[in-house]
Enzyme design. Structure first.
Site, PDB file in Angstrom:
ATOM      1  CG  HIS A  78      50.809  -7.332 -49.582  1.00 25.42           C
ATOM      2  ND1 HIS A  78      50.043  -7.251 -50.719  1.00 25.42           N
ATOM      3  CD2 HIS A  78      51.579  -8.441 -49.725  1.00 25.42           C
ATOM      4  CE1 HIS A  78      50.322  -8.270 -51.508  1.00 25.42           C
ATOM      5  NE2 HIS A  78      51.258  -9.015 -50.925  1.00 25.42           N
ATOM      6  CD  GLU A 145      48.238  -6.909 -45.574  1.00 24.86           C
ATOM      7  OE1 GLU A 145      48.473  -5.748 -45.978  1.00 24.86           O
ATOM      8  OE2 GLU A 145      47.579  -7.728 -46.229  1.00 24.86           O
TER       9      GLU A 145
END
Length: 184
Positions: A78, A145
């Site tokens: 992500h 992330e």
């Protein structure tokens, strides 16, 4: 042979975060596919990717794919977003995990710091969160992330092909180290 499920976050109608001309679904897919390539090119491993194109896959289907194949690791890619001012890298496991998952994530995270240091990226650390793909997946699971897409500095790195290659290779090397994969 170990099995890694690589999960490019979002896709199709779900763009994920957006910022500075980028969509999370596209960046995640690029990094995930490159990570898959590096894993398969350099290590003895089996991989399954939850999506190879820009299509929508439900969170439940992502977990089911991992669970039905008895994966050793579920790796979800992500990009973050907040307010344009937050920046850096962080990774997540579910809020309560066993020692095996903790060890895998720590080894992986320590490897990733090499690229963070190379590019002067802020290391926001190893965190836990109650996210569906982490909670519903039986395998050890890590969600990365990869920078903040809405931060100009971070998004410039996400547009930099050298950075994308470096982080993808480092993700693969980190997974290989954590799972003790044999080199080809």
């Amino acid at each position: 042979m170990k099995l890694v499920v690589i999960d490019p976050g979002h896709g199709g109608t779900d763009s994920g975060a957006t910022g500075n001309g980028l969509k999370e679904k596209d960046v995640a897919l690029t990094i995930a596919l490159k990570t898959d390539w590096y894993l398969n090119h350099y290590y003895k491993v089996k991989t399954i990717v939850t999506r190879y194109t820009d299509k929508y896959v439900s969170l439940g289907d992502r977990s089911k794919l991992s669970n039905s194949n008895n994966a050793d690791l579920f790796f979800s890619v992500h990009c973050n977003a907040f307010d344009g001012n937050a920046y850096g890298y962080e990774d997540y496991t579910y809020t309560s995990v066993g020692q095996t998952t903790k060890n895998i994530r720590e080894t992986f995270h320590n490897k990733v710091t090499e690229v963070l240091n190379k590019y002067g990226i802020r290391n926001r650390g190893m965190k836990t969160k109650n996210l569906a793909v982490l909670r519903e997946t039986r395998a050890s699971a890590i969600l990365v992330e990869t920078l903040f897409i809405d931060n100009v500095g971070d998004s410039n790195l996400l547009k930099n092909s050298n950075y994308i290659e470096d982080i993808s290779k480092c993700y693969a090397d980190g997974i290989a180290l954590a799972l003790k994969l044999e080199k080809k």
